[in-house]
Design a protein around this motif. Sequence first.
Motif, PDB file in Angstrom:
ATOM      1  N   ALA A   1      26.735 -23.367 -51.238  1.00  0.00           N
ATOM      2  CA  ALA A   1      27.315 -24.615 -51.721  1.00  0.00           C
ATOM      3  C   ALA A   1      27.927 -25.450 -50.613  1.00  0.00           C
ATOM      4  N   SER A   2      28.240 -24.852 -49.478  1.00  0.00           N
ATOM      5  CA  SER A   2      28.822 -25.614 -48.375  1.00  0.00           C
ATOM      6  C   SER A   2      27.832 -26.635 -47.821  1.00  0.00           C
ATOM      7  N   GLY A   3      26.560 -26.512 -48.149  1.00  0.00           N
ATOM      8  CA  GLY A   3      25.564 -27.487 -47.718  1.00  0.00           C
ATOM      9  C   GLY A   3      25.778 -28.849 -48.342  1.00  0.00           C
ATOM     10  N   LEU A   4      26.514 -28.933 -49.429  1.00  0.00           N
ATOM     11  CA  LEU A   4      26.813 -30.218 -50.047  1.00  0.00           C
ATOM     12  C   LEU A   4      27.827 -31.015 -49.245  1.00  0.00           C
ATOM     13  N   ASP A   5      28.565 -30.350 -48.362  1.00  0.00           N
ATOM     14  CA  ASP A   5      29.581 -31.031 -47.576  1.00  0.00           C
ATOM     15  C   ASP A   5      28.969 -31.924 -46.503  1.00  0.00           C
ATOM     16  N   TYR A   6      27.730 -31.646 -46.112  1.00  0.00           N
ATOM     17  CA  TYR A   6      27.066 -32.412 -45.072  1.00  0.00           C
ATOM     18  C   TYR A   6      26.136 -33.425 -45.703  1.00  0.00           C
TER      19      TYR A   6
END
Length: 90
Positions: free
Chosen positions: A62-67
């Motif tokens: 889910a941290s891929g949504l931060d970029y």
Amino acid sequence: MKIGKIICCAALGALALSAIPYQFKNDEETGAVEIRSLLWGWRRTPDGDGEGKDSITFAIPASGLDYEDEDYEDEDESPVEVEIEVPEEA
């Protein structure tokens, strides 16, 4: 054999718990919706033009949504130039 079965059940339980969403965000101003879990993330962002086309992003983890793509297109940052000296052989 019982220890292996206990470990297997614990691993499957941990996998199931990490797939359950824990965070829901709804931005009423822009209409964006975001759902996150430990393993995945999903975001729907409506088009600003009002043509009805939505941007849907699915990321693992889910941290891929931060970029966002906009972060990488900064005009202030220029490519790094590297100079390498090669010694001459006699």
